[in-house]
Design an enzyme around this catalytic site. Structure first.
Site, short mmCIF file in Angstrom:
data_model
loop_
_atom_site.label_atom_id
_atom_site.label_comp_id
_atom_site.label_asym_id
_atom_site.label_seq_id
_atom_site.Cartn_x
_atom_site.Cartn_y
_atom_site.Cartn_z
N ASN A 9 42.32 5.56 -58.52
CA ASN A 9 41.02 4.97 -58.21
C ASN A 9 39.99 5.63 -59.14
O ASN A 9 39.60 6.76 -58.93
CB ASN A 9 40.70 5.25 -56.73
CG ASN A 9 39.30 4.80 -56.35
OD1 ASN A 9 38.62 4.12 -57.12
ND2 ASN A 9 38.88 5.19 -55.15
N LYS A 11 36.98 4.93 -59.53
CA LYS A 11 35.62 4.91 -58.96
C LYS A 11 34.61 4.44 -60.02
O LYS A 11 34.96 3.59 -60.85
CB LYS A 11 35.27 6.28 -58.37
CG LYS A 11 36.34 6.75 -57.38
CD LYS A 11 35.92 7.87 -56.49
CE LYS A 11 37.07 8.24 -55.56
NZ LYS A 11 36.72 9.25 -54.57
N HIS A 97 37.49 1.35 -48.83
CA HIS A 97 37.46 2.78 -49.17
C HIS A 97 36.33 3.44 -48.38
O HIS A 97 35.29 2.81 -48.13
CB HIS A 97 37.23 2.93 -50.68
CG HIS A 97 37.38 4.34 -51.14
ND1 HIS A 97 36.38 5.27 -51.01
CD2 HIS A 97 38.44 4.99 -51.70
CE1 HIS A 97 36.81 6.44 -51.48
NE2 HIS A 97 38.06 6.30 -51.90
N GLU A 99 34.10 5.42 -49.21
CA GLU A 99 32.79 5.40 -49.88
C GLU A 99 32.09 4.06 -49.68
O GLU A 99 30.86 3.99 -49.57
CB GLU A 99 32.96 5.74 -51.37
CG GLU A 99 33.26 7.23 -51.56
CD GLU A 99 34.11 7.57 -52.77
OE1 GLU A 99 34.26 6.75 -53.68
OE2 GLU A 99 34.65 8.71 -52.79
N GLU A 169 43.16 8.30 -45.98
CA GLU A 169 42.34 9.23 -46.76
C GLU A 169 41.33 9.91 -45.84
O GLU A 169 40.27 9.32 -45.54
CB GLU A 169 41.59 8.49 -47.86
CG GLU A 169 42.46 7.77 -48.85
CD GLU A 169 41.73 7.53 -50.15
OE1 GLU A 169 42.24 7.99 -51.19
OE2 GLU A 169 40.65 6.93 -50.14
N SER A 215 42.18 14.63 -52.80
CA SER A 215 42.48 15.83 -53.60
C SER A 215 43.97 15.96 -53.96
O SER A 215 44.51 17.06 -54.01
CB SER A 215 41.97 17.09 -52.90
OG SER A 215 40.55 17.02 -52.76
P1 PGA Z 1 40.12 12.35 -54.86
O1 PGA Z 1 39.73 10.88 -54.33
O2 PGA Z 1 41.55 12.28 -55.33
O3 PGA Z 1 39.15 12.63 -55.96
O4 PGA Z 1 39.98 13.26 -53.69
C1 PGA Z 1 40.64 10.06 -53.63
C2 PGA Z 1 40.01 8.73 -53.30
O5 PGA Z 1 38.81 8.68 -52.97
O6 PGA Z 1 40.69 7.68 -53.34
#
Ligand code: PGA
Length: 252
Positions: A9, A11, A97, A99, A169, A215
């Site tokens: 992803n 983003k 997601h 976010e 997540e 992460s």
């Molecule tokens: P990250 O994000 O691997 O930077 O923690 C995961 C995600 O938001 O899909």
């Protein structure tokens, strides 16, 4: 056997030119591997260029969007429809997601409509669920995750559900550098699988792939993959460099 999926992803990162360099760098490092399905999810504006690169170099890499609207066309300023994505050879779409839920007000009902629309168009939804730190500390992880899965899969019984991917997540693990422990991830993901079974039946629960996200890096992916229920990862930060993303894809 559920084949693992490693989805990146990106983003709101990468220009179209940078996106092409990234996907080509990833392909240089992962071509020939067969242990996982690889998907990249660039921002909308990168999709035409990345799609063209995937096509011309015959890369075995799935192309995902990070969101979509459920309607076909019309007065929906700023939105992108499933058929527009299909024209660009998009194969997957991240839905709900955290976010988007947190910053853009996405509801469980909206997530459900998008999941249904993606399936109806033959696009594989990667539906995200996960609790906040506050909810975890209040002992609400199970209720939150169960409810998000149930709402997201509402009225899906009649559809082809075997292509759905779910990503667990936990919000507190996203972008923090502190991944969930393998025990916590396995606990939540087996709950997700059980809930899928309650809603869609045991066959669907057996087939559906459930990813861990938060992460993930080359150093911790193999622990997650070695559990019974984790079928891969949705990767944010570590998907932006070919070496780290390829290191996750080659998890063994
Ligand atoms: P990250 O994000 O691997 O930077 O923690 C995961 C995600 O938001 O899909």
């Amino acid at each position: 056997m559920r084949k693992p999926v490693i989805a990146g992803n990106w983003k709101m990162n990468m220009t179209p030119e940078e996106g092409v360099v990234l996907v080509e760098g990833i392909w240089d490092l992962v071509s020939g591997q067969e242990q996982a399905e690889v998907v990249v999810c660039p921002p909308f504006v990168d999709i035409p260029a990345v799609s063209e690169s995937i096509r011309t170099k015959s890369m075995e890499i799935g192309l995902g969007a990070q969101n979509m609207y459920w309607e076909e066309t019309g007065a929906f300023t700023g939105e992108v429809s499933p058929s527009m994505l299909l024209k660009l050879n998009v194969t997957h779409v991240i839905i709900g997601h955290s976010e988007r839920r947190q910053f853009f007000g996405e509801s469980d009902q909206g997530v459900n409509r998008k999941v249904k629309s993606a399936i109806d168009h033959g696009i594989v939804p990667i539906m995200c669920v996960g609790e906040s730190l506050k909810q975890r500390e209040a002992g609400e992880m199970q209720d939150v995750v169960t409810s998000q899965v149930k709402c997201g899969l509402f009225e899906l019984e009649e559809r082809e559900t075997d292509s759905i991917i779910i990503a667990y997540e936990p919000i507190w693990a996203i972008g923090t550098g502190v991944a969930a422990t393998v025990t916590d991830a396995e606990e939540a993901i087996s709950l997700v699988r059980k809930t899928v079974g309650d809603v869609l039946g045991t066959d669907a629960a057996e087939i559906i792939r459930i990813l861990y996200g938060g992460s993930v890096k080359p150093e911790n992916i193999s622990e997650f993959i070695s559990t019974d229920n984790v079928d891969g990862a949705l990767v944010g930060g570590a998907s932006l460099k070919p070496e780290s993303f390829a290191g996750i894809v080659r998890f063994s």
